[in-house]
Scaffold this motif. Structure first.
Motif, mmCIF file in Angstrom:
data_model
loop_
_atom_site.group_PDB
_atom_site.id
_atom_site.type_symbol
_atom_site.label_atom_id
_atom_site.label_comp_id
_atom_site.label_asym_id
_atom_site.label_seq_id
_atom_site.Cartn_x
_atom_site.Cartn_y
_atom_site.Cartn_z
ATOM 1 N N LYS A 126 0.782 -1.149 0.037
ATOM 2 C CA LYS A 126 0.078 0.025 0.196
ATOM 3 C C LYS A 126 0.818 1.489 -0.196
ATOM 4 O O LYS A 126 0.639 2.281 -0.642
ATOM 5 N N LYS A 127 1.954 1.211 0.763
ATOM 6 C CA LYS A 127 3.061 2.253 0.671
ATOM 7 C C LYS A 127 3.520 2.633 -0.773
ATOM 8 O O LYS A 127 3.517 3.773 -1.156
ATOM 9 N N VAL A 175 0.946 7.020 -6.834
ATOM 10 C CA VAL A 175 0.275 7.976 -7.121
ATOM 11 C C VAL A 175 0.450 9.161 -6.946
ATOM 12 O O VAL A 175 0.125 10.290 -7.671
ATOM 13 N N THR A 176 1.101 9.524 -5.702
ATOM 14 C CA THR A 176 1.681 10.845 -5.218
ATOM 15 C C THR A 176 2.552 11.198 -6.171
ATOM 16 O O THR A 176 2.579 12.397 -6.629
ATOM 17 N N ARG A 177 3.662 10.505 -6.864
ATOM 18 C CA ARG A 177 4.521 11.089 -7.753
ATOM 19 C C ARG A 177 4.003 10.988 -9.219
ATOM 20 O O ARG A 177 4.783 11.676 -10.064
ATOM 21 N N GLY A 178 2.946 10.608 -9.407
ATOM 22 C CA GLY A 178 2.249 10.689 -10.578
ATOM 23 C C GLY A 178 2.910 9.720 -11.594
ATOM 24 O O GLY A 178 2.657 9.967 -13.046
#
Length: 165
Positions: A101-102, A108-111
């Protein structure tokens, strides 16, 4: 390509082994389709507790290719995204779901990947789904026929013949 296969066979969550496998994958970036296939196949066939290492390799390859050839677009990310939900499903069978999950959250955060790419695709309704109950958004008494007849009825009330504007 044989050296990549052998690196994947010896793969653990060790940073040095993940880095070695990622560097070999980047070495064969012209054959990116085959590289992606080999990594996905490794994740599928590995022991459940070793599958997370394959996800780490995907992460290192996608980020490494982005660093090397940022102007060309990330062919690895696009190719991995095609079967990412299945790959993630294989990894969820292991005990390291928090680490998974991490990594997915970082992607997703980094795109690197969109959230839609990481979620299982909803299946199209097929012949088996005809016997299932109707979705809750459609009332059970709703009849689609009046919606199809309504334009013809409106034309009659306006004094115009049916089918002509």
């Amino acid at each position: 390509m044989e050296d990549l296969r052998s690196a994947l066979k010896a793969l653990t969550t060790s940073q040095s082994r993940v880095k070695t496998a990622a560097n070999l994958a980047l070495k064969y970036s012209r054959s990116y389709k085959e590289v992606v296939y080999e990594i996905e196949k490794h994740i599928q066939r590995a022991e459940p507790d070793n599958r997370l290492a394959g996800i780490y390799v995907i992460d290192a390859v996608v980020r490494g290719f982005e660093r090397l050839k940022a102007d060309e677009g990330n062919v690895f990310a696009a190719r991995f995204a095609l079967r990412m939900p299945q790959t993630i499903a294989h990894c969820k069978e292991g005990k390291k779901e928090n680490e998974l999950k991490k990594v997915l959250g970082n992607w997703v955060t980094r795109g690197l990947f969109r959230e839609e790419d990481l979620e299982p695709k909803s299946e199209e309704p097929g012949p088996q789904s005809e016997t299932k109950a109707k979705p809750a958004s459609i009332p059970p008494a709703a009849d689609p026929v009046p919606a199809m007849v309504a334009p013809a009825m409106a034309a009659k009330h306006e004094g115009k013949p049916e089918g002509k504007p």
